[in-house]
Design a protein around this motif. Structure first.
Motif, PDB file in Angstrom:
ATOM      1  N   GLY A  63     -11.212  -2.162  19.615  1.00 37.73           N
ATOM      2  CA  GLY A  63     -10.128  -3.093  19.342  1.00 37.73           C
ATOM      3  C   GLY A  63      -9.965  -3.504  17.887  1.00 37.73           C
ATOM      4  N   SER A  64     -10.819  -2.988  17.005  1.00 34.32           N
ATOM      5  CA  SER A  64     -10.696  -3.328  15.589  1.00 34.32           C
ATOM      6  C   SER A  64      -9.484  -2.594  15.017  1.00 34.32           C
ATOM      7  N   TYR A  65      -8.503  -3.359  14.569  1.00 33.06           N
ATOM      8  CA  TYR A  65      -7.242  -2.758  14.121  1.00 33.06           C
ATOM      9  C   TYR A  65      -6.523  -3.704  13.169  1.00 33.06           C
ATOM     10  N   MET A  66      -5.991  -3.150  12.121  1.00 34.31           N
ATOM     11  CA  MET A  66      -5.090  -3.863  11.216  1.00 34.31           C
ATOM     12  C   MET A  66      -4.074  -2.834  10.733  1.00 34.31           C
ATOM     13  N   PRO A  67      -2.777  -3.119  10.833  1.00 37.31           N
ATOM     14  CA  PRO A  67      -1.758  -2.161  10.429  1.00 37.31           C
ATOM     15  C   PRO A  67      -1.866  -1.674   8.986  1.00 37.31           C
ATOM     16  N   CYS A  68      -2.418  -2.487   8.085  1.00 35.29           N
ATOM     17  CA  CYS A  68      -2.476  -2.064   6.678  1.00 35.29           C
ATOM     18  C   CYS A  68      -3.275  -0.777   6.495  1.00 35.29           C
ATOM     19  N   PHE A  69      -4.207  -0.491   7.400  1.00 36.42           N
ATOM     20  CA  PHE A  69      -4.999   0.728   7.280  1.00 36.42           C
ATOM     21  C   PHE A  69      -4.182   1.989   7.579  1.00 36.42           C
ATOM     22  N   LEU A  70      -3.046   1.825   8.243  1.00 34.04           N
ATOM     23  CA  LEU A  70      -2.197   2.982   8.548  1.00 34.04           C
ATOM     24  C   LEU A  70      -1.624   3.632   7.290  1.00 34.04           C
ATOM     25  N   ALA A  71      -1.418   2.853   6.242  1.00 35.32           N
ATOM     26  CA  ALA A  71      -0.885   3.419   4.995  1.00 35.32           C
ATOM     27  C   ALA A  71      -1.851   4.475   4.447  1.00 35.32           C
ATOM     28  N   LEU A 105      -4.410   5.919   6.150  1.00 39.79           N
ATOM     29  CA  LEU A 105      -4.627   6.954   7.155  1.00 39.79           C
ATOM     30  C   LEU A 105      -3.500   7.975   7.137  1.00 39.79           C
ATOM     31  N   ASN A 106      -2.261   7.516   7.071  1.00 37.21           N
ATOM     32  CA  ASN A 106      -1.124   8.439   7.037  1.00 37.21           C
ATOM     33  C   ASN A 106      -1.181   9.347   5.814  1.00 37.21           C
ATOM     34  N   ALA A 107      -1.533   8.780   4.666  1.00 39.15           N
ATOM     35  CA  ALA A 107      -1.644   9.589   3.442  1.00 39.15           C
ATOM     36  C   ALA A 107      -2.762  10.620   3.581  1.00 39.15           C
ATOM     37  N   ALA A 108      -3.905  10.186   4.102  1.00 37.18           N
ATOM     38  CA  ALA A 108      -5.041  11.098   4.266  1.00 37.18           C
ATOM     39  C   ALA A 108      -4.704  12.248   5.218  1.00 37.18           C
ATOM     40  N   LEU A 109      -4.065  11.919   6.323  1.00 33.31           N
ATOM     41  CA  LEU A 109      -3.696  12.957   7.299  1.00 33.31           C
ATOM     42  C   LEU A 109      -2.691  13.933   6.701  1.00 33.31           C
ATOM     43  N   LEU A 110      -1.754  13.425   5.932  1.00 30.03           N
ATOM     44  CA  LEU A 110      -0.758  14.289   5.291  1.00 30.03           C
ATOM     45  C   LEU A 110      -1.421  15.226   4.282  1.00 30.03           C
ATOM     46  N   ILE A 111      -2.291  14.694   3.451  1.00 29.09           N
ATOM     47  CA  ILE A 111      -2.998  15.534   2.473  1.00 29.09           C
ATOM     48  C   ILE A 111      -3.884  16.539   3.185  1.00 29.09           C
ATOM     49  N   GLY A 112      -4.623  16.071   4.180  1.00 26.75           N
ATOM     50  CA  GLY A 112      -5.501  16.968   4.922  1.00 26.75           C
ATOM     51  C   GLY A 112      -4.744  18.108   5.578  1.00 26.75           C
ATOM     52  N   GLU A 113      -3.662  17.788   6.243  1.00 24.24           N
ATOM     53  CA  GLU A 113      -2.867  18.818   6.919  1.00 24.24           C
ATOM     54  C   GLU A 113      -2.232  19.779   5.921  1.00 24.24           C
ATOM     55  N   SER A 114      -1.671  19.239   4.851  1.00 27.11           N
ATOM     56  CA  SER A 114      -0.975  20.100   3.889  1.00 27.11           C
ATOM     57  C   SER A 114      -1.933  21.021   3.140  1.00 27.11           C
ATOM     58  N   ARG A 115      -3.183  20.577   2.942  1.00 25.93           N
ATOM     59  CA  ARG A 115      -4.177  21.379   2.216  1.00 25.93           C
ATOM     60  C   ARG A 115      -5.151  22.078   3.165  1.00 25.93           C
ATOM     61  N   HIS A 123       0.838  -1.214   0.000  1.00 22.67           N
ATOM     62  CA  HIS A 123       0.000   0.000   0.000  1.00 22.67           C
ATOM     63  C   HIS A 123       0.869   1.259   0.000  1.00 22.67           C
ATOM     64  N   SER A 124       1.873   1.265   0.860  1.00 24.36           N
ATOM     65  CA  SER A 124       2.738   2.447   0.989  1.00 24.36           C
ATOM     66  C   SER A 124       3.474   2.757  -0.305  1.00 24.36           C
ATOM     67  N   ASN A 125       3.781   1.732  -1.073  1.00 33.03           N
ATOM     68  CA  ASN A 125       4.482   1.949  -2.336  1.00 33.03           C
ATOM     69  C   ASN A 125       3.548   2.288  -3.491  1.00 33.03           C
ATOM     70  N   ARG A 126       2.338   1.791  -3.473  1.00 36.01           N
ATOM     71  CA  ARG A 126       1.392   2.025  -4.570  1.00 36.01           C
ATOM     72  C   ARG A 126       0.598   3.313  -4.426  1.00 36.01           C
TER      73      ARG A 126
END
Length: 122
Positions: free
Chosen positions: A86-94, A96-106, A52-55
């Motif tokens: 408790g619902s969590y899977m690390p793959c969703f962080l890819a 979430l991190n992109a969304a937060l970065l776009i949101g903050e930058s814009r 995910h992080s690469n694509r």
């Protein structure tokens, strides 16, 4: 002039991003299954996160290039499998991190949803 909204989902088996207008019309989308090596039954979370992080950057570049990014009004992202404690899977962080970065930058709001809610809305 219509506003646009970006949606991102990085579930365990698919990297997805889309842009919709304020009326819910899909303007651009990219959704591709992750590669599961032949003979394997699935992916480890670390493998899915890495893919995910690469694509995702390329997918976002492609679909955001189809709109006037100045009309982007918000970002939606799946941040967990289900909306339960408790619902969590690390793959969703890819995603979430992109969304937060776009949101903050814009300086845009970021709306968090569960992957399951995305199925219910679709």
């Amino acid at each position: 002039m219509k506003s646009f909204y970006l949606g991102i989902d990085t579930s365990n088996y698919k990297t997805s991003a889309a842009v919709v207008d304020e009326e819910g019309n899909t303007i651009a989308e990219k959704s591709v299954l992750l590669d599961v090596p032949e003979g394997k039954r699935g992916l480890r979370q670390s493998e899915a996160f890495f893919m995910h992080s690469n694509r995702l950057p390329g997918y976002l570049h492609e679909i955001l290039g189809m709109i006037d990014i100045g009309r982007l009004a918000g970002v939606g992202v799946s941040d967990r499998p289900r909306r339960v404690e408790g619902s969590y899977m690390p793959c969703f962080l890819a995603g979430l991190n992109a969304a937060l970065l776009i949101g903050e930058s814009r300086r845009l709001p970021v709306f968090r949803f569960s992957h399951q809610e995305g199925h219910e809305l679709g």
